[in-house]
Design an enzyme around this catalytic site. Structure first.
Site, PDB file in Angstrom:
ATOM      1  N   CYS A 121      43.434 -25.970  49.639  1.00 48.86           N
ATOM      2  CA  CYS A 121      42.977 -25.221  48.739  1.00 48.86           C
ATOM      3  C   CYS A 121      41.261 -25.652  48.241  1.00 48.86           C
ATOM      4  O   CYS A 121      40.570 -24.663  48.075  1.00 48.86           O
ATOM      5  CB  CYS A 121      43.605 -25.642  47.366  1.00 48.86           C
ATOM      6  N   ASN A 137      42.677 -17.867  42.871  1.00 44.58           N
ATOM      7  CA  ASN A 137      43.472 -18.531  43.472  1.00 44.58           C
ATOM      8  C   ASN A 137      43.286 -18.290  44.863  1.00 44.58           C
ATOM      9  O   ASN A 137      42.847 -17.355  45.498  1.00 44.58           O
ATOM     10  CB  ASN A 137      44.924 -18.744  42.975  1.00 44.58           C
ATOM     11  N   HIS A 177      45.501 -29.457  43.115  1.00 39.56           N
ATOM     12  CA  HIS A 177      45.045 -28.019  43.632  1.00 39.56           C
ATOM     13  C   HIS A 177      43.687 -27.805  43.046  1.00 39.56           C
ATOM     14  O   HIS A 177      43.387 -28.036  41.749  1.00 39.56           O
ATOM     15  CB  HIS A 177      46.075 -27.119  42.880  1.00 39.56           C
TER      16      HIS A 177
END
Length: 440
Positions: free
Chosen positions: A70, A385, A364
């Protein structure tokens, strides 16, 4: 109560349960329904619409798939916006596999160097146990990314595209960690037998050669040179031939990423505000750029983030994405689920305690791309995202401000959007925290 649970205690627990009408209703509900579904609060969800007073235009969301990359996706998505704007592109991606390849290789070298450094410590030493727990993994920090860009440059996704293994990294990482732990045993035995660090580094090179081979098989061999071809919004074809990754970075990005620094909000007495912290052993490239973070009170932290968004620049940030989120709808909100009423719980904790007692982790990274301000105060935030366009609103999510306050912990901000005082504070020598620390 005594030190052990007695049968009398059990009878009391049973009586209290049977007397509680909510417990019976909850038991009937959860027997056939997911807990999240019975706790879902639609009234909170209705407030989370995609309307923002400050919004940075950004390209379509990307998809990290079954990997922990991520932080790479978010960082490269931040960089690609400059290229897209300058070259008039509708959509564009930089290669996540390229950065991940060298991140894994550098982490393997760093692990082996830590093995050499700690060869005189027992295997049950806390630091040795920690490094052996996971020699390498997918995760990382903004400063890892900066160091990798400085050393290796970047390439377009077409120059090193995704493979099945880059999108599904679990088995590759398992094999590398198995090999690296074996390598650690070899190096420690050689050092305990009297060989010097200089002598064992010759074998370390052979070990890294194996790591490179595994990575090249799984992710592809990184290009030394490539052609950059693209078609702009006007349907005009362009090409630049025979570029190195460093040349590509300097030509199309040319930004000093070290000017983007990390701030955090960790309200805990063990890490006072206005100090800079560095966690020992937290590095991708051995001996390189440190992951330093300035701890700021929440309002100052948020103000810096808002200033950067108002200037038209997204913000790379880290949160704990595990709580009070609905992935399909793309919402994180502390009021989205009422877990407390059905189960008779009180789950509230101070933010500092969430970290100190390991209720939360920094797990994250994403991009903040907008904020809604009401009378100058935020009530919700827009996030790009990296879980694909099928989730949320074409891959974009919403954070309530209450969720931001509770579960957002670090952000990387261009120094131009910090105050003079904050920039001065950042020049302090960092306080080194132990590697098992959870507060920075």
């Amino acid at each position: 109560m005594e030190t052990s649970i007695t049968m009398e205690n059990i009878r009391e627990f049973r009586t209290d349960y049977e007397k509680n009408p909510i417990s019976g209703i909850a038991a009937r509900a959860v027997s056939k329904t997911k807990i999240d579904d019975i706790c879902y609060d639609a009234e909170h969800a209705k407030k989370m619409n995609h309307k923002f007073s400050v919004e940075v235009p950004t390209m379509p969301a990307t998809n990290q798939k079954s990997s922990g990359r991520c932080w790479i996706f978010a960082a490269l998505n931040l960089l690609r916006e400059k290229i897209g704007k300058d070259l008039n592109l509708e959509d564009f991606e930089l290669s996540q596999s390229y950065i991940s390849f060298y991140d894994h290789l550098e982490k393997a070298n760093t692990f082996l160097e830590h093995v050499i450094e700690t060869a005189g410590s027992p295997l049950d030493d806390p630091y040795v146990r920690m490094i052996m727990n996971e020699p390498i993994g997918d995760g990382g920090w903004w400063e890892y990314f900066v160091g990798l860009c400085q050393k290796y440059g970047v390439v377009p996704k077409e120059a090193m595209p995704e493979t099945h293994q880059s999108s599904n990294t679990q088995t590759m990482n398992m094999l590398l960690n198995m090999q690296l732990r074996k390598d650690a045993a070899i190096l420690r035995k050689k050092l305990s037998a009297g060989e010097t660090a200089e002598q064992v580094r010759a074998q370390k090179k052979e070990m890294l050669d194996q790591v490179y081979n595994v990575l090249a098989v799984c992710l592809g061999n990184p290009p030394e040179k490539f052609d950059f071809e693209y078609v702009d919004k006007e349907k005009v074809y362009h090409a630049q031939r025979n570029l190195t990754p460093q040349e590509f970075y300097n030509r199309y990005l040319g930004r000093d990423l070290t000017k983007i620094v990390s701030i955090m909000n960790a309200p805990h007495p063990s890490v006072p505000y206005y100090k800079v912290y560095f966690t020992a052993g937290e590095e991708s490239i051995f001996g390189a750029y440190q992951s330093k973070r300035l701890n700021l009170p929440l309002e100052e932290f948020k103000s810096a983030v808002i200033r950067q968004l108002q200037a038209g620049e997204p913000v790379w940030f880290v949160c704990d994405s595990d709580y009070y989120g609905n992935t399909e709808e793309g919402i994180w909100d502390t009021g989205l689920y009422d877990y407390e009423t059905p189960f008779g719980l009180d789950l509230q904790m101070d933010k500092g305690d969430l970290l100190a007692f390991r209720q939360c982790s920094l797990n994250h990274a994403m991009l903040l791309t907008g904020v809604n301000l009401v009378d100058g105060n935020p009530d919700k935030w827009k996030v790009q995202n990296s879980w694909g366009a099928e989730k949320g609103n074409k891959g974009y999510f919403i954070l309530s401000d209450a969720w931001f306050d509770r579960y957002v912990f670090t952000a990387s901000i261009d120094q131009a959007y910090l105050t003079e005082e904050q920039n001065e504070q950042f020049r302090q020598e960092p306080i080194v925290l132990p590697p098992w620390n959870m507060l920075a």
